[in-house]
Write an enzyme that holds these catalytic residues in place. Structure first.
Site, short mmCIF file in Angstrom:
data_model
loop_
_atom_site.label_atom_id
_atom_site.label_comp_id
_atom_site.label_asym_id
_atom_site.label_seq_id
_atom_site.Cartn_x
_atom_site.Cartn_y
_atom_site.Cartn_z
N HIS A 177 -3.48 -3.00 -4.62
CA HIS A 177 -3.47 -2.58 -6.03
C HIS A 177 -4.19 -3.60 -6.90
O HIS A 177 -4.90 -3.23 -7.84
CB HIS A 177 -2.03 -2.40 -6.51
CG HIS A 177 -1.28 -1.32 -5.78
ND1 HIS A 177 0.07 -1.12 -5.92
CD2 HIS A 177 -1.72 -0.40 -4.90
CE1 HIS A 177 0.44 -0.10 -5.15
NE2 HIS A 177 -0.62 0.34 -4.52
N GLU B 2 0.61 -4.37 -2.62
CA GLU B 2 0.34 -4.87 -3.98
C GLU B 2 -1.02 -5.56 -4.05
O GLU B 2 -1.70 -5.48 -5.07
CB GLU B 2 1.43 -5.84 -4.44
CG GLU B 2 2.87 -5.29 -4.41
CD GLU B 2 3.13 -4.13 -5.37
OE1 GLU B 2 2.19 -3.66 -6.03
OE2 GLU B 2 4.30 -3.70 -5.45
N GLU C 268 0.18 -6.87 -10.77
CA GLU C 268 0.08 -6.75 -9.31
C GLU C 268 0.08 -8.10 -8.62
O GLU C 268 0.62 -8.23 -7.51
CB GLU C 268 -1.18 -5.95 -8.94
CG GLU C 268 -1.23 -4.54 -9.54
CD GLU C 268 -0.19 -3.59 -8.95
OE1 GLU C 268 0.54 -3.99 -8.03
OE2 GLU C 268 -0.11 -2.44 -9.43
FE LIG Z 1 4.60 -1.99 -6.69
#
Ligand SMILES: [Fe+2]
Lengths: 87, 189
Positions: free
Chosen positions: B67, B64, B35
């Protein structure tokens, strides 16, 4: 470290996470389909929902986002937990 | 600029202290297809990508980071109660002597993150094809972690992240088509 949180905290937070997920998904979709007016309608509907849910949550549990209103005049609530990895 | 929201994108629950699983997850934290690599790649490429797809790179790059925070939360929760002996048994002895139980941008084998994992070519098609490949590699990595994981609660969050890679890949594919259409139209007129 963190006092036990009421069930309501988790329920309300999950509702916000669900609505904000819809917004994220529609955002990416609209980035490549910018003239889909049905998707824009959906986006605006959920953006409004998200606002209302966050106001309700923040009144009870403190600020969720930077630049939100601080509910107490004598204590800066933003710096208080729980932080996302602590719940 | 960015502003912080005090919530995860999707809830992260873990069943038990499980430093071995935490070590596998480090592949998605500081690994080549993880990520951090994804966020840094997209948010750097966006300055020279055609206007039509700047929004997409900005929004996916931002997601991202959400994440990355979920992966960090997983690693933190899976290791916070582990003893040095448990960390050692999980293959995290080397990590422990350098970092205690702090997180660090390593892959699952302990190799530190490097910007050499990512590229910015200045050629929009080359950059977007790299981005599609990155999403597919991240999706595959999530699948392998799910397959090897013994934590059903955690797998729920991992499946969410795996699905996001599929959506990102789809959006990047559409971005390629948008740019190709532009290019082809220029040829005709
Ligand atoms: Fe992605």
């Amino acid at each position: 470290m963190i006092k036990a949180l009421p069930n309501e905290y988790y329920q309300q937070l999950e509702e916000i996470q669900a609505v904000d997920f819809v917004l994220m998904e529609l955002t990416l979709y609209l980035d490549t389909h910018p003239a889909d007016s049905h998707a824009i309608q959906q986006y605006n509907h959920f953006a409004h929902n998200s606002l209302l849910l966050k106001q309700k949550f923040e009144a009870k549990f403190g600020p969720l986002q930077q630049r939100s209103i601080n509910q107490k005049n004598d204590f800066w609530m933003w710096k208080s937990g729980p932080w996302p990895w602590q719940i | 600029m960015w502003s912080y929201e005090k919530k995860l994108q999707y809830p992260v629950k873990v069943s038990t202290c499980n430093p071995t699983l935490a070590r596998y997850l480090m592949e998605q934290y500081g690994g080549a297809d993880g990520e951090l690599a994804a966020a840094l790649r997209y948010l750097n490429q966006r300055y020279t990508i055609p206007d039509k797809v700047i929004g997409l790179l900005t929004d996916i790059g931002t997601e991202e980071f959400a994440h990355l925070e979920m992966i960090a939360t997983m690693i933190y929760k899976l290791t916070k109660d582990a003893t040095p002996q448990q960390l050692r048994d999980a293959g995290l002895g080397d990590h422990y002597v350098s970092h205690d139980s702090a997180l660090f941008y390593n892959n699952a084998s302990g190799v530190p993150f490097t910007a050499a994992y990512i590229q910015a070519k200045g050629d929009p098609i080359a950059d977007l094809y790299e981005d599609i490949a990155a999403e597919e590699k991240a999706r595959a990595t999530y699948q392998w972690i799910i397959d090897i994981s013994d934590d059903p609660d955690l797998n729920d969050s991992l499946r969410f992240l795996r699905e996001r890679e599929i959506v990102h890949s789809q959006r990047f594919r559409e971005a390629v088509e948008m740019l190709k259409e532009d290019r082809d139209q220029k040829k005709v007129f």
